[in-house]
Each structure stands twice: as C-alpha cells, then as structure tokens.
Design a protein around this motif. Structure first.
Motif, PDB file in Angstrom:
ATOM      1  N   ALA A 140      38.354  68.203  56.875  1.00 38.05           N
ATOM      2  CA  ALA A 140      39.041  67.819  57.998  1.00 38.05           C
ATOM      3  C   ALA A 140      40.139  68.706  58.536  1.00 38.05           C
ATOM      4  CB  ALA A 140      39.926  66.600  57.964  1.00 38.05           C
ATOM      5  N   ARG A 141      39.990  69.739  57.954  1.00 40.52           N
ATOM      6  CA  ARG A 141      41.250  70.825  58.259  1.00 40.52           C
ATOM      7  C   ARG A 141      41.127  71.235  59.451  1.00 40.52           C
ATOM      8  NH1 ARG A 141      39.262  76.086  55.996  1.00 40.52           N
ATOM      9  NH2 ARG A 141      38.363  76.284  58.380  1.00 40.52           N
ATOM     10  N   SER A 142      40.198  71.518  60.383  1.00 46.21           N
ATOM     11  CA  SER A 142      40.234  72.096  61.687  1.00 46.21           C
ATOM     12  C   SER A 142      40.611  70.777  62.786  1.00 46.21           C
ATOM     13  CB  SER A 142      39.115  72.700  62.114  1.00 46.21           C
ATOM     14  OG  SER A 142      38.703  73.942  61.264  1.00 46.21           O
ATOM     15  N   SER A 143      40.026  69.819  62.357  1.00 45.75           N
ATOM     16  CA  SER A 143      40.229  68.696  63.435  1.00 45.75           C
ATOM     17  C   SER A 143      41.611  68.165  63.045  1.00 45.75           C
ATOM     18  CB  SER A 143      39.112  67.701  63.235  1.00 45.75           C
ATOM     19  OG  SER A 143      39.303  67.044  61.935  1.00 45.75           O
ATOM     20  N   VAL A 144      42.001  67.982  62.091  1.00 51.12           N
ATOM     21  CA  VAL A 144      43.537  67.604  61.773  1.00 51.12           C
ATOM     22  C   VAL A 144      44.377  68.810  62.403  1.00 51.12           C
ATOM     23  CG1 VAL A 144      45.270  67.261  60.121  1.00 51.12           C
ATOM     24  CG2 VAL A 144      43.079  66.320  59.566  1.00 51.12           C
ATOM     25  N   ARG A 146      44.006  70.682  64.904  1.00 53.31           N
ATOM     26  CA  ARG A 146      43.774  70.427  66.674  1.00 53.31           C
ATOM     27  C   ARG A 146      44.772  69.298  67.079  1.00 53.31           C
ATOM     28  NH1 ARG A 146      38.691  71.848  65.976  1.00 53.31           N
ATOM     29  NH2 ARG A 146      37.741  69.764  65.915  1.00 53.31           N
ATOM     30  N   GLN A 147      44.814  68.040  66.247  1.00 53.20           N
ATOM     31  CA  GLN A 147      45.653  67.112  66.563  1.00 53.20           C
ATOM     32  C   GLN A 147      47.066  67.222  66.308  1.00 53.20           C
ATOM     33  OE1 GLN A 147      43.514  63.095  65.414  1.00 53.20           O
ATOM     34  NE2 GLN A 147      42.191  64.671  64.557  1.00 53.20           N
ATOM     35  N   ILE A 190      45.871  59.727  61.459  1.00 58.62           N
ATOM     36  CA  ILE A 190      44.925  60.673  61.730  1.00 58.62           C
ATOM     37  C   ILE A 190      43.889  60.846  60.417  1.00 58.62           C
ATOM     38  CG2 ILE A 190      44.625  63.342  62.251  1.00 58.62           C
ATOM     39  CD1 ILE A 190      47.294  63.641  63.088  1.00 58.62           C
ATOM     40  N   GLY A 192      41.443  62.189  57.868  1.00 58.96           N
ATOM     41  CA  GLY A 192      41.585  63.075  57.244  1.00 58.96           C
ATOM     42  C   GLY A 192      42.916  63.634  56.568  1.00 58.96           C
TER      43      GLY A 192
END
Ligand code: 5RP
Length: 219
Positions: A140-144, A146-147, A190, A192
């Motif tokens: 979930a590194r990238s999606s977290v 971005r948030q 969030i 992840g």
C-alpha cells in the motif's frame, strides 16, 4: 551541567515509583526506555516480568534477566512506561521515531496507566515538527503516500527499515497537527495503514519531564 542522557536517566529513575510491587510492566522502546529498563533491572526481584513493545526492548530486558511475557499471557497491565518524540501539555504524543509504534500502541492500550518519559526539549505546543511515523503494509506504499499528500503532508519512505511486524515506515514531514485526536482517527482509516504515530486518543496519564531543575511531574 546535565546532558540529554542525564535527563533521560533521571526520568527513568523517577518512573520506578510508578511500578507497583509484583506487577507485569509494559515497557516501551527507544533510548529513554532503555534507561528505564536498566533501572527496572535494579528492582527485578520485585516484579513478575515485563511485556516488551519491540524485539530490541525484549532483548535488553532478557539481558538483565527480566522475564519477558507476551501480552496474551500477561493480560491487562497496570502500567506502561515509554518515551515520546513530542508531547503537548494535553498529554497528546507523537511517537514512533524508533519504528515500534504499533506494538507500543497495543501495549499502551492494554495498560491502566501510561507514564511518559521525556527530556524538556520534547514538550511542544503543536505536534508535527518531528516527522509523523506511519507503519504501512508494503503493497500500500504508493496509495497511502498519495493520500498523505492530499492531507497536506510530505511523505518519505524510511529507507532500509522494516518493522518488527514486517512492514514499512512512512515519515510524514510538514504537518502542523492542530487536532491530534481527529487526525489519529483519520489516518487509521486509510487502507494499508497499520498504525500512525499519534497517541492522542489514549494520551499519557503522567509525564515525567527531565529539566535542568530536576524532574517535573505533569498529570
Ligand atoms: C519508538 C518511540 C520512542 O519512544 C521515541 O522515538 C523516543 O525515543 P527516544 O527515547 O530514543 O528519544 O516511539 O518507536
């Protein structure tokens, strides 16, 4: 003239009075917690054992001959003793500089009293100058990230670091945390995110603050 280590040692010693006889102690992680472990070793015959918030603390406790139990074995704890990276007068903390935030939050949450040990430099009006650590499931590194940007932070991967739970840490820079209780909940939602480093919903009960004039107790 006392240096930072002297202040940490002084608060660690002061924390011993909060350890009831015959109890199992919840033990935090970091350099201040290490001083506390060393003090705890001096009264090890008066306690039943400890629950550690990290592999590193478990190793140090065992090195002193203190029995380390799992939280599941120990049940509810009387007291949890740990440091923090920042703390406010409302006892809201920012933690996780050592990356042990998840287990710290679990053990703290299972304890009746949270005793926080800090030197005076860590008492702040607003949390967030210290980058906020967030433990994240690797996929979930990238999606977290971005948030976190959408929330106004600048996320940075803690390079070469894996938590005791096999996850990564994202350190979020540039946050001015005006409402730590709200942000703690928001970050937990969030997908992840395993744990965030705000310890505000379950704040400290006692702050032992190391100052040049001695240890100050705040409640
Ligand atoms: C570790 C922590 C520590 O309590 C925090 O980083 C303070 O560490 P130190 O006592 O070394 O200044 O949250 O995850």
């Amino acid at each position: 003239m006392m240096n930072q280590d002297d202040l940490k040692r002084a608060v660690a010693l002061a924390a011993i009075q909060y350890v009831p006889a015959d109890c199992i102690v919840g033990v935090g992680t970091g350099s201040t917690a290490n001083f506390f472990i060393d003090e705890l070793a001096k009264i090890k015959n008066k306690i039943r054992g400890a629950v550690a918030s990290s592999e590193a603390s478990a190793k140090r406790l065992q090195g002193h001959g203190i029995e380390v139990m799992s939280l599941n074995e120990a049940g509810a704890l009387e007291v949890y003793v740990d440091g923090a990276d920042e703390i406010t007068r409302h006892m809201h903390m920012l933690k996780g500089g050592g990356g042990a935030l998840t287990r710290e939050k679990i053990v703290a949450g299972a304890s009746r009293k949270f005793i926080c040990l800090c030197d005076a430099s860590k008492l702040v009006d607003v949390l967030g100058k210290f980058p906020l650590p967030i433990e994240v499931i690797p996929m979930a590194r990238s999606s977290v990230a971005r948030q976190l940007v959408a929330l106004g932070g600048q996320p940075m991967l803690r390079e070469g670091f894996t938590t005791d739970n096999g996850n990564i840490i994202i350190d979020v820079h540039g946050l001015k945390i005006m409402n730590p209780v709200e942000l703690e909940s928001e970050l937990d939602h969030i997908a992840g995110v395993v744990t965030n480093g705000l310890f505000a919903r379950r704040a400290a009960d006692v702050l032992l603050l190391g100052t040049a004039d001695g240890v100050k107790t705040m409640t």
